[in-house]
Scaffold this active site. Structure first.
Site, PDB file in Angstrom:
ATOM      1  N   HIS A 122       0.927  -1.171   0.061  1.00 22.97           N
ATOM      2  CA  HIS A 122      -0.056  -0.077  -0.077  1.00 22.97           C
ATOM      3  C   HIS A 122       0.850   1.443  -0.137  1.00 22.97           C
ATOM      4  CE1 HIS A 122      -3.952  -1.682   1.853  1.00 22.97           C
ATOM      5  NE2 HIS A 122      -3.562  -2.304   1.047  1.00 22.97           N
ATOM      6  N   ARG A 147      -0.697  -0.827  -4.457  1.00 22.22           N
ATOM      7  CA  ARG A 147      -1.962  -0.178  -4.330  1.00 22.22           C
ATOM      8  C   ARG A 147      -1.641   1.427  -4.218  1.00 22.22           C
ATOM      9  NH1 ARG A 147      -6.655  -0.515   0.069  1.00 22.22           N
ATOM     10  NH2 ARG A 147      -5.738   1.145   1.051  1.00 22.22           N
ATOM     11  N   TYR A 159      -9.911   7.907   2.644  1.00 23.68           N
ATOM     12  CA  TYR A 159      -9.685   6.583   3.110  1.00 23.68           C
ATOM     13  C   TYR A 159      -8.341   6.079   2.322  1.00 23.68           C
ATOM     14  CZ  TYR A 159      -9.158   1.697   2.035  1.00 23.68           C
ATOM     15  OH  TYR A 159      -8.501   0.233   2.193  1.00 23.68           O
ATOM     16  N   ASP A 210      -8.036   1.561  -4.732  1.00 23.47           N
ATOM     17  CA  ASP A 210      -9.453   1.083  -3.826  1.00 23.47           C
ATOM     18  C   ASP A 210     -10.430   2.193  -3.846  1.00 23.47           C
ATOM     19  OD1 ASP A 210     -11.142  -0.192  -2.202  1.00 23.47           O
ATOM     20  OD2 ASP A 210      -9.671  -0.839  -0.753  1.00 23.47           O
ATOM     21  N   HIS A 212     -13.139   1.912  -2.266  1.00 26.52           N
ATOM     22  CA  HIS A 212     -13.955   1.691  -0.989  1.00 26.52           C
ATOM     23  C   HIS A 212     -15.318   1.860  -1.024  1.00 26.52           C
ATOM     24  CE1 HIS A 212     -13.194   1.235   3.347  1.00 26.52           C
ATOM     25  NE2 HIS A 212     -12.350   0.138   2.673  1.00 26.52           N
ATOM     26  N   GLU A 236     -10.686  -1.447  -7.167  1.00 28.64           N
ATOM     27  CA  GLU A 236     -11.372  -2.426  -6.299  1.00 28.64           C
ATOM     28  C   GLU A 236     -12.796  -1.732  -5.710  1.00 28.64           C
ATOM     29  OE1 GLU A 236      -8.564  -3.421  -3.241  1.00 28.64           O
ATOM     30  OE2 GLU A 236     -10.000  -3.489  -1.761  1.00 28.64           O
ATOM     31  N   GLU A 262     -14.129  -8.156  -0.297  1.00 31.80           N
ATOM     32  CA  GLU A 262     -13.624  -8.356   1.013  1.00 31.80           C
ATOM     33  C   GLU A 262     -14.516  -8.413   2.277  1.00 31.80           C
ATOM     34  OE1 GLU A 262     -11.133  -4.798   0.854  1.00 31.80           O
ATOM     35  OE2 GLU A 262     -12.681  -3.720   2.178  1.00 31.80           O
ATOM     36  N   ARG A 283     -12.097 -10.968  -3.982  1.00 31.53           N
ATOM     37  CA  ARG A 283     -11.253 -10.656  -2.756  1.00 31.53           C
ATOM     38  C   ARG A 283     -11.665 -11.258  -1.627  1.00 31.53           C
ATOM     39  NH1 ARG A 283      -7.995  -7.264  -2.001  1.00 31.53           N
ATOM     40  NH2 ARG A 283      -8.649  -6.005  -0.563  1.00 31.53           N
ATOM     41  N   HIS A 312      -8.066 -10.323   0.316  1.00 29.37           N
ATOM     42  CA  HIS A 312      -8.018  -9.184   1.179  1.00 29.37           C
ATOM     43  C   HIS A 312      -6.845  -9.819   2.365  1.00 29.37           C
ATOM     44  CE1 HIS A 312     -10.226  -6.899   4.380  1.00 29.37           C
ATOM     45  NE2 HIS A 312      -9.564  -6.069   3.773  1.00 29.37           N
ATOM     46  N   ASP A 316      -6.120  -5.651   9.712  1.00 28.50           N
ATOM     47  CA  ASP A 316      -7.032  -6.533  10.601  1.00 28.50           C
ATOM     48  C   ASP A 316      -7.388  -7.892  10.666  1.00 28.50           C
ATOM     49  OD1 ASP A 316      -7.939  -4.736   8.340  1.00 28.50           O
ATOM     50  OD2 ASP A 316      -9.845  -5.957   8.643  1.00 28.50           O
ATOM     51  N   GLU A 339      -3.115  -9.453  -1.301  1.00 24.13           N
ATOM     52  CA  GLU A 339      -2.820  -8.208  -0.480  1.00 24.13           C
ATOM     53  C   GLU A 339      -1.880  -8.408   0.702  1.00 24.13           C
ATOM     54  OE1 GLU A 339      -6.360  -6.176   1.410  1.00 24.13           O
ATOM     55  OE2 GLU A 339      -5.482  -4.403   1.488  1.00 24.13           O
ATOM     56  N   TRP A 402     -18.413   4.288   3.794  1.00 25.39           N
ATOM     57  CA  TRP A 402     -17.235   4.577   4.270  1.00 25.39           C
ATOM     58  C   TRP A 402     -16.012   3.886   3.484  1.00 25.39           C
ATOM     59  CZ3 TRP A 402     -13.394   1.400   6.631  1.00 25.39           C
ATOM     60  CH2 TRP A 402     -12.189   2.113   6.631  1.00 25.39           C
TER      61      TRP A 402
HETATM   62  C1  CS2 Z   1      -9.278  -2.273   2.580  1.00 23.57           C
HETATM   63  C2  CS2 Z   1      -9.200  -2.586   4.017  1.00 23.57           C
HETATM   64  O1  CS2 Z   1      -7.313  -3.630   2.681  1.00 23.57           O
HETATM   65  C3  CS2 Z   1      -8.418  -3.062   1.887  1.00 23.57           C
HETATM   66  O2  CS2 Z   1      -8.699  -3.293   0.601  1.00 23.57           O
HETATM   67  O3  CS2 Z   1     -10.255  -2.262   1.899  1.00 23.57           O
HETATM   68  O4  CS2 Z   1      -8.304  -1.768   4.403  1.00 23.57           O
HETATM   69  C4  CS2 Z   1     -10.585  -2.313   4.942  1.00 23.57           C
HETATM   70  O5  CS2 Z   1     -10.802  -0.964   4.915  1.00 23.57           O
HETATM   71  C5  CS2 Z   1     -10.632  -2.877   6.268  1.00 23.57           C
HETATM   72  O6  CS2 Z   1      -9.972  -4.245   6.083  1.00 23.57           O
HETATM   73  C6  CS2 Z   1     -11.629  -2.802   7.271  1.00 23.57           C
HETATM   74  O7  CS2 Z   1     -11.279  -3.142   8.409  1.00 23.57           O
HETATM   75 MG    MG Z   2     -10.344  -2.756  -0.016  1.00 20.80          MG
END
Ligand code: CS2
Ligand code: MG
Length: 402
Positions: A122, A147, A159, A210, A212, A236, A262, A283, A312, A316, A339, A402
């Site tokens: 990223h 990315r 984001y 992304d 989002h 994405e 994701e 994903r 994904h 997290d 990713e 979001w």
């Molecule tokens: C995301 C994540 O990695 C990605 O592509 O969209 O960062 C996502 O926002 C988080 O997993 C949410 O917890």
């Molecule tokens: Mg994403």
């Protein structure tokens, strides 16, 4: 062999993780990730209250039967909480099966289909000039795919742009922080960013972006079309994907490849997207889509329709999920990209793992099972801290995705 215990471990080495550890009467143990960012304790309670009592006494070798038992047995189907809990059990049972066999899980899944798992990192920064520097850092580290996310002029927070460049974590407060969004400002800015990035790095580097879930299909069609000259590997989550048929409209307007999934939890969440060939990359990943067993089922369906995997891999998802994903990635014919957002050193210490990064590839290693564990004593030193994902509003205050 019988299951004699299953422990749900919640720990926060910088961010929250939920891990299931299954223990057998022969001393073999297995781990599974059960982390659902911002809703961790719901899955922990689901496991503790409703799943662990059903596991004790079961034969750990019966992976598929246990999956069906938990899925059909709940009566209430699908959804992120249920499927993350089932995923944790499934993943831990594959770990145990690998350890019993003395083989890494990818061998049980059919063996290697490639020499390594290509990952993307990223690169993010507030301005285009700064993001060029970030991309160069990833290229220097050996990454073949990056990315790219930047701030948007006129918007305070966007984001994907983080204070700490390497370790992005959006769940930053117990009560969600709020951001403002303007589709017009975003759509005007992003093509300019990619024009500069492609000009600077040439045609060889895989570039991703992304969205989002923030656009409508026709807005996403406009963005995809504007990005075509810069040959992205994927755009994405261009739109929220509950309305799978909405992608037909987007698809009519752009050849920029689409990656989605994701937030999906089952094969039924992406069935139409795959069978109508409305996407190019799916994903879904181990922890949120029912574990290794169910993810394989999704990827097998995808393979029939020229759709490749793009699991994904945000921070997290714990190293347990990452390890499990790598075993799947290595062994499927239709792998696309993985990713890879790096975990902090504290997290890596709590979850000792065999997987390694080298020249843009991850490799799960050859330890029996998944090659990952949790140091429970160390995990105990990092108590849970409530943290929510942010929310997003249009400039007039209307709630937006979001
Ligand atoms: C995301 C994540 O990695 C990605 O592509 O969209 O960062 C996502 O926002 C988080 O997993 C949410 O917890
Ligand atoms: Mg994403």
């Amino acid at each position: 062999m019988r299951i004699v215990d299953a422990r749900v471990i919640v720990t926060c080495p910088g961010r929250n993780f939920v891990t299931l550890k299954i223990v057998t009467d022969e001393g073999v143990t297995g781990v599974g990730d059960a982390t659902l960012n911002g809703r961790e304790l719901a899955v922990a309670a689901y496991l503790t209250e409703h799943v662990v009592p059903l596991l004790v006494g079961r034969d750990p070798a019966r992976i598929e039967d246990t999956w069906q038992y938990l899925y059909k047995g709940a009566y209430w189907r699908r959804g992120p909480v249920t499927m993350s809990a089932i995923a944790a059990v499934d993943t831990a049972l594959w770990d145990i099966k690998g350890k019993v066999a003395g083989l890494p899980v990818y061998q049980l899944l059919g063996g290697r289909c490639r020499e390594g798992v290509t990952v993307y990192g990223h690169a993010n920064a507030e301005t285009t000039d700064e993001v060029l520097v970030e991309i160069a850092r990833y290229v220097d580290l050996g990454y073949r795919a990056v990315r790219v996310q930047t701030g948007v002029p006129g918007l305070a927070k966007t984001y994907g742009v983080s204070g700490d460049r390497m370790f992005y974590e959006p769940a930053d407060a117990a009560i969600p922080t709020e951001a403002a969004w303007s589709t017009e400002k975003y759509l005007t800015h992003v093509p300019n960013v990619f024009a500069k990035v492609r000009a600077e790095f040439g045609p060889g580097l895989k570039l991703l972006h992304d969205v989002h879930h923030r656009l409508t299909p026709i807005e996403a069609g406009r963005l995809g079309k504007a990005l075509e000259p810069f040959a992205l590997t994927w755009m994405e989550d261009p739109v929220p994907a509950e309305l799978q048929e909405g992608f037909r409209l987007l698809r009519q307007h752009t050849t920029t490849p689409i990656a989605v999934g994701e937030v999906f939890n089952t094969i039924w969440d992406c069935q139409q997207l795959i069978t109508e060939q409305l996407i190019d990359y799916i994903r879904t990943t181990v922890v949120h889509a029912g574990g290794i067993s169910h993810l394989r089922r999704i990827y097998d369906l995808a393979a029939l329709y020229h759709v490749r995997s793009g699991s994904h891999g945000a921070t997290d998802l714990s190293p347990v999920c990452m390890a499990a994903a790598l075993h799947v990635d290595l062994s499927i014919p239709n792998f696309g990209l993985q990713e890879y957002m790096r975990h902090t050193p504290e997290t890596d210490e709590v979850f000792p793992h065999a997987y390694t990064f080298d020249r843009g590839y991850l490799d799960p290693g050859d330890a029996p099972g998944l090659g990952v564990d949790i140091d429970e004593e160390l995990a105990g030193q990092y108590p849970y801290r409530p943290a929510s994902l942010p929310v997003n509003r249009l400039e007039d205050g209307t709630m937006h995705s979001w």
